[in-house]
Structures are given as C-alpha cells and as structure tokens.
Design a protein around this motif. Structure first.
Motif, short mmCIF file in Angstrom:
data_model
loop_
_atom_site.label_atom_id
_atom_site.label_comp_id
_atom_site.label_asym_id
_atom_site.label_seq_id
_atom_site.Cartn_x
_atom_site.Cartn_y
_atom_site.Cartn_z
N THR A 258 -0.53 3.17 -7.97
CA THR A 258 0.01 2.46 -6.81
C THR A 258 0.54 3.50 -5.84
OG1 THR A 258 0.65 0.53 -8.12
CG2 THR A 258 1.75 0.82 -6.01
N GLU B 253 2.51 4.04 -2.22
CA GLU B 253 3.30 3.48 -1.13
C GLU B 253 3.36 4.53 -0.03
OE1 GLU B 253 7.05 1.91 -2.41
OE2 GLU B 253 6.13 0.75 -4.02
N GLN C 298 -3.71 0.02 -6.11
CA GLN C 298 -2.96 -0.68 -5.07
C GLN C 298 -2.43 0.31 -4.06
OE1 GLN C 298 0.39 -2.93 -6.49
NE2 GLN C 298 0.74 -3.87 -4.50
N VAL D 94 0.10 0.29 -0.62
CA VAL D 94 1.00 -0.40 0.29
C VAL D 94 1.22 0.56 1.45
CG1 VAL D 94 3.26 -1.46 0.60
CG2 VAL D 94 2.11 -1.62 -1.61
N GLY D 95 0.47 0.36 2.52
CA GLY D 95 0.50 1.24 3.67
C GLY D 95 -0.83 1.20 4.39
#
Length: 105
Positions: A11, A13, A28, A30-31
C-alpha cells in the motif's frame, strides 16, 4: 523502459510519477499516479487522479482520470470523472461519474 510494479501486498500513500515508463498496480495506491501507461490490475485499487497516455483498468479506481486511450475491463469498478480521447469498455464494467470522450484526432 520497464514497468514499475506495485505488488498485491503493498500500500502506497503518496503520489507516483514515472516520466518515461509505465506503472502496474496490483496493490493499493492512495494518491495521484502519472506515467506513460498505467495498468490497475484485478485486486488493485487507486484512490486519486490517474494521468497517462494509456490507461487500462481491471480493478478499482476512485478520483479522476485523464488519458488518450482508455480500456476498461468487465471487472473494473470506477467512480471518477473521466476525460479521454478514446475509450473501450467491456460489458459488466461499472463506471460512475462524468465521462467525456473527445474522439481520436
């Protein structure tokens, strides 16, 4: 140039940028993601903006999407505002948001 791969157990970020290569997302992110090509595999997800010449989505994406060539697989789940020159969508794909296809020129 070879693709950078975000594996299933990873993941990230933060924003990703590849000026000359591609990014393949199995995990994953996030960004925001920017590259020549972006592939979101089944099981992969992105929560942020995608920007590339070519984008292929088999997994999940939420945010915004801007590209020249967009391919959406039947397994894709997209909740985004989409801007592309061309788009191919397989039956069964889920797309929620504004879609603007300018046409290949």
């Amino acid at each position: 140039m070879a693709n950078s791969i975000i594996e299933e157990d990873l993941t990230i970020e933060g924003n990703l940028n590849s000026s000359a290569g591609g990014i393949e997302i199995k995990g994953q992110v996030v960004g925001d993601v920017s590259a020549e090509t972006i592939t979101v595999q089944i099981g992969g997800s992105v929560d942020g903006a995608l920007s590339a010449k070519k984008i292929i989505i088999d997994g999940k994406h939420q945010g915004s999407l801007k590209c020249d060539d967009l391919k959406i697989a039947s397994t894709a789940q997209i909740q985004a505002d989409v801007a592309a020159k061309t788009m191919a969508t397989e039956s069964g794909a889920k797309v929620v948001g504004k879609v603007n296809i300018a046409g290949g020129q």
